[in-house]
Design a protein around this motif. Structure first.
Motif, PDB file in Angstrom:
ATOM      1  N   ALA A 211       0.838  -1.204   0.000  1.00 11.95           N
ATOM      2  CA  ALA A 211       0.000   0.000   0.000  1.00 11.95           C
ATOM      3  C   ALA A 211       0.873   1.254   0.000  1.00 11.95           C
ATOM      4  N   GLY A 212       2.059   1.167   0.612  1.00 13.37           N
ATOM      5  CA  GLY A 212       2.956   2.318   0.657  1.00 13.37           C
ATOM      6  C   GLY A 212       3.802   2.470  -0.593  1.00 13.37           C
ATOM      7  N   ALA A 213       3.920   1.404  -1.362  1.00 17.35           N
ATOM      8  CA  ALA A 213       4.804   1.440  -2.535  1.00 17.35           C
ATOM      9  C   ALA A 213       4.301   2.437  -3.564  1.00 17.35           C
ATOM     10  N   GLU A 214       2.990   2.514  -3.688  1.00 16.41           N
ATOM     11  CA  GLU A 214       2.384   3.402  -4.672  1.00 16.41           C
ATOM     12  C   GLU A 214       2.904   4.836  -4.462  1.00 16.41           C
ATOM     13  N   ALA A 215       2.848   5.298  -3.220  1.00 21.03           N
ATOM     14  CA  ALA A 215       3.297   6.655  -2.912  1.00 21.03           C
ATOM     15  C   ALA A 215       4.799   6.796  -3.122  1.00 21.03           C
ATOM     16  N   GLN A 216       5.552   5.771  -2.739  1.00 20.94           N
ATOM     17  CA  GLN A 216       7.008   5.856  -2.899  1.00 20.94           C
ATOM     18  C   GLN A 216       7.422   5.855  -4.365  1.00 20.94           C
ATOM     19  N   LEU A 217       6.669   5.116  -5.173  1.00 21.20           N
ATOM     20  CA  LEU A 217       7.018   5.049  -6.593  1.00 21.20           C
ATOM     21  C   LEU A 217       6.651   6.342  -7.324  1.00 21.20           C
ATOM     22  N   LEU A 218       5.660   7.046  -6.781  1.00 19.32           N
ATOM     23  CA  LEU A 218       5.170   8.245  -7.470  1.00 19.32           C
ATOM     24  C   LEU A 218       6.264   9.251  -7.792  1.00 19.32           C
ATOM     25  N   THR A 219       7.279   9.306  -6.941  1.00 14.51           N
ATOM     26  CA  THR A 219       8.330  10.302  -7.147  1.00 14.51           C
ATOM     27  C   THR A 219       9.485   9.746  -7.978  1.00 14.51           C
ATOM     28  N   ARG A 220       9.345   8.490  -8.438  1.00 22.18           N
ATOM     29  CA  ARG A 220      10.468   7.895  -9.177  1.00 22.18           C
ATOM     30  C   ARG A 220      10.307   8.042 -10.679  1.00 22.18           C
ATOM     31  N   PRO A 221      11.356   8.463 -11.365  1.00 25.89           N
ATOM     32  CA  PRO A 221      11.290   8.495 -12.823  1.00 25.89           C
ATOM     33  C   PRO A 221      11.185   7.072 -13.368  1.00 25.89           C
ATOM     34  N   GLY A 222      10.405   6.913 -14.428  1.00 25.87           N
ATOM     35  CA  GLY A 222      10.289   5.593 -15.045  1.00 25.87           C
ATOM     36  C   GLY A 222       9.492   4.612 -14.232  1.00 25.87           C
ATOM     37  N   ARG A 223       8.647   5.124 -13.309  1.00 27.17           N
ATOM     38  CA  ARG A 223       7.920   4.219 -12.401  1.00 27.17           C
ATOM     39  C   ARG A 223       7.021   3.233 -13.148  1.00 27.17           C
ATOM     40  N   GLU A 224       6.499   3.652 -14.317  1.00 27.17           N
ATOM     41  CA  GLU A 224       5.617   2.727 -15.052  1.00 27.17           C
ATOM     42  C   GLU A 224       6.384   1.490 -15.522  1.00 27.17           C
ATOM     43  N   PHE A 225       7.696   1.589 -15.613  1.00 31.24           N
ATOM     44  CA  PHE A 225       8.495   0.482 -16.158  1.00 31.24           C
ATOM     45  C   PHE A 225       9.087  -0.423 -15.087  1.00 31.24           C
ATOM     46  N   VAL A 226       8.804  -0.110 -13.835  1.00 26.66           N
ATOM     47  CA  VAL A 226       9.495  -0.805 -12.754  1.00 26.66           C
ATOM     48  C   VAL A 226       9.157  -2.309 -12.724  1.00 26.66           C
ATOM     49  N   LEU A 227       7.910  -2.652 -12.991  1.00 28.06           N
ATOM     50  CA  LEU A 227       7.547  -4.071 -12.964  1.00 28.06           C
ATOM     51  C   LEU A 227       8.110  -4.791 -14.191  1.00 28.06           C
ATOM     52  N   GLN A 228       8.036  -4.121 -15.326  1.00 27.22           N
ATOM     53  CA  GLN A 228       8.595  -4.711 -16.552  1.00 27.22           C
ATOM     54  C   GLN A 228      10.063  -5.082 -16.352  1.00 27.22           C
ATOM     55  N   SER A 229      10.823  -4.184 -15.759  1.00 30.78           N
ATOM     56  CA  SER A 229      12.256  -4.466 -15.640  1.00 30.78           C
ATOM     57  C   SER A 229      12.513  -5.576 -14.614  1.00 30.78           C
TER      58      SER A 229
ATOM     59  N   VAL B 197      -5.956   1.968 -21.194  1.00 27.73           N
ATOM     60  CA  VAL B 197      -5.255   0.972 -22.015  1.00 27.73           C
ATOM     61  C   VAL B 197      -4.798   1.614 -23.335  1.00 27.73           C
ATOM     62  N   ARG B 198      -5.664   2.435 -23.907  1.00 31.49           N
ATOM     63  CA  ARG B 198      -5.300   3.091 -25.170  1.00 31.49           C
ATOM     64  C   ARG B 198      -4.084   4.002 -24.964  1.00 31.49           C
ATOM     65  N   ASP B 199      -4.076   4.759 -23.871  1.00 30.32           N
ATOM     66  CA  ASP B 199      -2.940   5.645 -23.584  1.00 30.32           C
ATOM     67  C   ASP B 199      -1.668   4.836 -23.331  1.00 30.32           C
ATOM     68  N   VAL B 200      -1.803   3.745 -22.588  1.00 29.46           N
ATOM     69  CA  VAL B 200      -0.621   2.917 -22.309  1.00 29.46           C
ATOM     70  C   VAL B 200      -0.045   2.379 -23.620  1.00 29.46           C
ATOM     71  N   LYS B 201      -0.929   1.935 -24.510  1.00 28.41           N
ATOM     72  CA  LYS B 201      -0.452   1.404 -25.800  1.00 28.41           C
ATOM     73  C   LYS B 201       0.285   2.466 -26.594  1.00 28.41           C
ATOM     74  N   LYS B 202      -0.245   3.673 -26.535  1.00 24.72           N
ATOM     75  CA  LYS B 202       0.340   4.750 -27.326  1.00 24.72           C
ATOM     76  C   LYS B 202       1.672   5.208 -26.746  1.00 24.72           C
ATOM     77  N   LEU B 203       1.725   5.329 -25.421  1.00 25.46           N
ATOM     78  CA  LEU B 203       2.863   6.007 -24.799  1.00 25.46           C
ATOM     79  C   LEU B 203       3.882   5.075 -24.156  1.00 25.46           C
ATOM     80  N   LEU B 204       3.437   3.917 -23.691  1.00 23.04           N
ATOM     81  CA  LEU B 204       4.316   3.117 -22.841  1.00 23.04           C
ATOM     82  C   LEU B 204       4.582   1.713 -23.360  1.00 23.04           C
ATOM     83  N   ASN B 205       3.619   1.107 -24.023  1.00 18.00           N
ATOM     84  CA  ASN B 205       3.745  -0.321 -24.320  1.00 18.00           C
ATOM     85  C   ASN B 205       2.954  -0.700 -25.578  1.00 18.00           C
ATOM     86  N   LYS B 206       3.610  -0.575 -26.711  1.00 22.58           N
ATOM     87  CA  LYS B 206       2.944  -0.859 -27.988  1.00 22.58           C
ATOM     88  C   LYS B 206       2.544  -2.329 -28.113  1.00 22.58           C
TER      89      LYS B 206
END
Ligand code: ADP
Ligand code: MG
Length: 257
Positions: free
Chosen positions: A96-114, A169-178
């Motif tokens: 529950a706390g990770a969400e807030a901690q990740l918010l300030t990290r660059p590239g947070r959307e990619f953290v699980l992928q990596s 989902v449409r935004d994610v496809k366009k910007l983050l994950n084709k």
């Protein structure tokens, strides 16, 4: 030498709670393991229902996905062998706390992928059990995923919010994950005796212009018994209509990969 094949990564998401995301991840995961696939289930919900339903006490988990996402532990340290032949990357309330901690990290959307990249050659399929929100963790799941399944209760009122999910989902496809492909809507808690539920089911695919997975998962009380037993319905009620439906739908998901 040929490079080892990478797993498919399937996010099971819908920001509405109680639509059978967790039940579907546990059941589809068990069905895939039954058919010989190497399966990793990832619990992305701080409520840790998936972890609990696989017979693991979230309070006793020492290294969870929380530490892994924040870079405090290696993914391999957190993965557990769960029941029914699947591996689990467990969650705890710490997430529950990770969400807030990740918010300030660059590239947070990619953290699980990596993080998952490190274990992708160890599995055929990785299933992501998303939390009931469209927050950072769900965005990270959609960014890591190659496929998306949207469980939906086969009754009208549960459909509010789906538009918002599909916009995301449409935004994610366009910007983050084709590579993200929507495998389909999974109708759950279906009551075939109700005319209303049948109409909703017939209308689903056209309304959202998405494939609708088949067969729908019937509503049955057997599902209520499974989590407390730490097993999925595929084990607690092996030949029930719910287990049979999940096995059949799993075949069509595997065929769509
Ligand atoms: P979510 O993860 O979307 O919040 P859950 O998988 O936790 O949803 O399911 C919510 C509740 O509905 C649980 O109590 C579960 O046992 C029950 N449930 C799930 N699928 C079915 C079904 N096909 N028939 C009856 N109850 C179900
Ligand atoms: Mg859940």
């Amino acid at each position: 030498m040929a490079r080892a094949k990478k797993s498919a990564i399937i996010a099971v998401a819908n920001q509405k709670g109680g639509v059978a995301k967790t039940t579907s991840v546990a059941s589809i995961g068990a069905a895939m393991a039954e058919s010989g696939k190497r399966v990793l289930l990832v619990d992305l919900d701080p409520q840790a229902s998936l972890t609990f339903s696989l017979g693991i006490d979230p309070d006793a988990v020492e290294v969870s996905i929380h530490e892994v996402l924040l870079g405090q532990a290696e993914v391999a340290e957190a993965i557990l062998e769960a029941s029914e032949g699947v591996d689990l990357l467990p969650s705890t309330i710490d997430l529950a706390g990770a969400e807030a901690q990740l918010l300030t990290r660059p590239g947070r959307e990619f953290v699980l992928q990596s993080v998952l990249e490190e274990v992708r050659t160890d599995y055929d399929v990785i299933l992501l059990d998303c939390s009931p929100s469209l927050g950072v963790l769900t965005l990270a799941a959609l960014t890591a995923a190659t496929g998306l399944i949207i469980p939906m209760q086969a009754e009208m009122l549960s459909h509010r919010g789906v538009g918002q999910l599909l916009d995301t989902v449409r935004d994610v496809k366009k910007l983050l994950n084709k590579k993200l492909k929507t495998i389909g809507i999974l109708p759950t808690m279906y009551d075939g005796r109700s005319n209303h539920a049948r109409e909703v089911l017939d209308d689903l695919g056209g309304r959202y212009k998405l494939p609708v997975l088949s067969p729908p998962i019937p509503r049955t009380v057997r599902f209520a018994e499974a989590p407390a037993a730490g097993r999925s319905i595929l084990d607690t009620a092996r030949s029930s209509k719910g287990a049979t439906a999940y096995r059949e739908v799993t075949e069509s998901i595997l065929a769509a990969l």
